[in-house]
Design an enzyme around this catalytic site. Structure first.
Site, PDB file in Angstrom:
ATOM      1  N   HIS A   1      -5.902   2.959  -4.308  1.00 27.95           N
ATOM      2  CA  HIS A   1      -5.789   3.299  -2.879  1.00 27.95           C
ATOM      3  C   HIS A   1      -6.115   4.774  -2.663  1.00 27.95           C
ATOM      4  O   HIS A   1      -5.527   5.421  -1.795  1.00 27.95           O
ATOM      5  CB  HIS A   1      -4.376   2.971  -2.399  1.00 27.95           C
ATOM      6  CG  HIS A   1      -4.255   2.788  -0.909  1.00 27.95           C
ATOM      7  ND1 HIS A   1      -5.155   2.064  -0.153  1.00 27.95           N
ATOM      8  CD2 HIS A   1      -3.313   3.235  -0.019  1.00 27.95           C
ATOM      9  CE1 HIS A   1      -4.781   2.070   1.106  1.00 27.95           C
ATOM     10  NE2 HIS A   1      -3.681   2.782   1.228  1.00 27.95           N
TER      11      HIS A   1
ATOM     12  N   HIS B   1      -4.939   9.657  -0.449  1.00 25.19           N
ATOM     13  CA  HIS B   1      -4.837   8.915   0.805  1.00 25.19           C
ATOM     14  C   HIS B   1      -5.324   9.740   1.997  1.00 25.19           C
ATOM     15  O   HIS B   1      -4.613   9.908   2.989  1.00 25.19           O
ATOM     16  CB  HIS B   1      -3.399   8.461   1.046  1.00 25.19           C
ATOM     17  CG  HIS B   1      -3.294   7.325   2.036  1.00 25.19           C
ATOM     18  ND1 HIS B   1      -3.371   7.515   3.395  1.00 25.19           N
ATOM     19  CD2 HIS B   1      -3.129   5.990   1.877  1.00 25.19           C
ATOM     20  CE1 HIS B   1      -3.235   6.360   4.015  1.00 25.19           C
ATOM     21  NE2 HIS B   1      -3.094   5.414   3.118  1.00 25.19           N
TER      22      HIS B   1
ATOM     23  N   HIS C   1       3.526  -2.134   3.529  1.00 33.44           N
ATOM     24  CA  HIS C   1       3.394  -0.734   3.147  1.00 33.44           C
ATOM     25  C   HIS C   1       4.628  -0.295   2.361  1.00 33.44           C
ATOM     26  O   HIS C   1       5.755  -0.498   2.782  1.00 33.44           O
ATOM     27  CB  HIS C   1       3.166   0.160   4.369  1.00 33.44           C
ATOM     28  CG  HIS C   1       1.743   0.147   4.822  1.00 33.44           C
ATOM     29  ND1 HIS C   1       1.204  -0.926   5.481  1.00 33.44           N
ATOM     30  CD2 HIS C   1       0.729   1.044   4.659  1.00 33.44           C
ATOM     31  CE1 HIS C   1      -0.085  -0.693   5.725  1.00 33.44           C
ATOM     32  NE2 HIS C   1      -0.394   0.494   5.237  1.00 33.44           N
TER      33      HIS C   1
ATOM     34  N   ASP D   1       0.821  -1.211   0.000  1.00 27.96           N
ATOM     35  CA  ASP D   1       0.000   0.000   0.000  1.00 27.96           C
ATOM     36  C   ASP D   1       0.858   1.266   0.000  1.00 27.96           C
ATOM     37  O   ASP D   1       2.021   1.250   0.405  1.00 27.96           O
ATOM     38  CB  ASP D   1      -0.887   0.039   1.249  1.00 27.96           C
ATOM     39  CG  ASP D   1      -1.964  -1.022   1.242  1.00 27.96           C
ATOM     40  OD1 ASP D   1      -2.019  -1.800   0.271  1.00 27.96           O
ATOM     41  OD2 ASP D   1      -2.738  -1.078   2.211  1.00 27.96           O
ATOM     42  N   ASP D   2       0.231   2.364  -0.423  1.00 30.87           N
ATOM     43  CA  ASP D   2       0.723   3.737  -0.219  1.00 30.87           C
ATOM     44  C   ASP D   2       1.787   4.205  -1.203  1.00 30.87           C
ATOM     45  O   ASP D   2       2.259   5.331  -1.096  1.00 30.87           O
ATOM     46  CB  ASP D   2       1.269   3.943   1.200  1.00 30.87           C
ATOM     47  CG  ASP D   2       0.213   3.754   2.280  1.00 30.87           C
ATOM     48  OD1 ASP D   2      -0.950   3.545   1.911  1.00 30.87           O
ATOM     49  OD2 ASP D   2       0.549   3.810   3.462  1.00 30.87           O
TER      50      ASP D   2
END
Length: 337
Positions: free
Chosen positions: A190, A194, A289, A139-140
């Site tokens: 995502h 964010h 992450h 993620d991210d």
């Protein structure tokens, strides 16, 4: 947003601190208002006719969404409709209704914070247990510090992962995004920026949520030539608006089965590897992450050791690494069979 007279910010200012009823009602009113539309083709219609038409469209759209919504949302509306009874019911009945409101709010918060809770709708948090498959997700990103390291590690072991990218970062690091695609990895949405509190933005309305999802979806489609089906909400927090928006876009909301911490917290890689392998099983989705908050990211070498250890350990136990897309496809095939 605070200048809008329909906003629960103003409801709160007018009525003082939120009570449970105000909180629920404000969120419902704002969602209905955010879903309404206006038109410039009114011709010579009077203000009353325009207002009536807008109100009719607003109510019709709200009821349409409510019919398609989850049972948690419908129960919230039912409690709102029952709340005026607090003024007339005898004391024991008022206590019961207050307890129902409290229980509903507690369940709502559980649905928001529990990553794989299905109170608001379906979450894909595990593939079929029929095969020894696991999926690595990140993620991210993309991140200049961590994405190349992750890609190099995956390439070393000859496996593919799934990258849930932040749209604004992907646009700024388009070459890294292209490398992810060229090396055969899957992409997930995502959001665009964010926002950490997206699941609490019922007071802002579904427009913000849909914009966050659609902007990233459009960027990924322009690069890959096909629509991205996978979505993971920031922090794993969600509400009915997020799941309804994803359903309208034909997207699958993805949870996870196991997750190393955001950073090692002083634990040796061997301990983290052991924990993830212990918590994994057939169909597991493991959530890493790809970079995080400045100053709190994984140390690069520490992350490489941990990721390599997890891959090596699961390979030794006979697991095959697949993308989340493959897991979703297999689950859909099993459902049809």
């Amino acid at each position: 947003m605070e200048g809008d007279p329909f906003s629960p910010f103003h409801l709160g200012q007018a009525a003082g601190p939120f009570t449970p009823v105000q909180l629920l009602l404000g969120d419902e009113l704002w969602d209905a208002h955010a879903g309404s539309t206006t038109s410039t083709g009114w011709g010579q219609a009077s203000p009353i006719e325009i207002g009536a038409a807008l109100m009719q469209g607003w109510i019709r759209e709200y009821l349409r969404r409510l019919r398609r919504s989850c049972w948690m949302r419908k129960s919230r509306v039912a409690l709102i409709l029952l709340s005026p009874l607090l003024l007339w019911l005898p004391s024991p009945a008022r206590v019961v209704l207050h307890l129902l409101l409290f229980a509903h709010l507690s369940a709502w918060l559980y649905g928001v914070f529990a990553p794989n809770s299905r109170l608001f709708g379906p979450i894909f948090d595990r593939g079929s247990g029929k095969q020894k498959w696991v999926a690595l997700t990140f993620d991210d990103g993309p991140s200049l510090d961590h994405t190349p390291l992750i890609l190099d590690t995956l390439k070393e072991f000859g496996i593919r992962g799934t990258f849930f990218v932040v749209g604004a970062k992907a646009k700024a690091q388009i070459d890294l995004l292209r490398r992810i695609i060229e090396e055969g990895h899957a992409l997930g949405n995502h959001t665009w920026s964010h926002p950490p509190h997206l699941a609490f933005e019922g007071v802002v309305g579904r427009r913000r949520i849909k914009e966050e999802i659609q902007r990233t979806a459009s960027l990924l489609e322009s690069i890959t030539g096909r629509r991205c089906r996978l979505f993971r909400p920031p922090q794993g927090f969600k509400n009915h608006l997020i799941l309804e928006s994803c359903a309208e876009e034909g997207m699958v909301v993805v949870g996870y089965t196991a997750r190393p911490p955001y950073h090692a917290n002083g634990l040796p890689s061997s301990v983290l590897v052991e924990r993830v392998i212990r918590d994994s099983g057939p169909g597991s989705i493991i959530n890493f992450h790809d970079g995080w908050m400045p100053g709190r990211e994984w140390d690069r070498e520490e992350m490489r050791r941990t990721l390599s250890g997890i891959i090596q350990g699961l390979k030794e136990e006979g697991y095959r690494f697949v993308t989340v897309e493959e897991m979703v496809g297999r689950a859909e095939s099993d459902d049809e069979a």
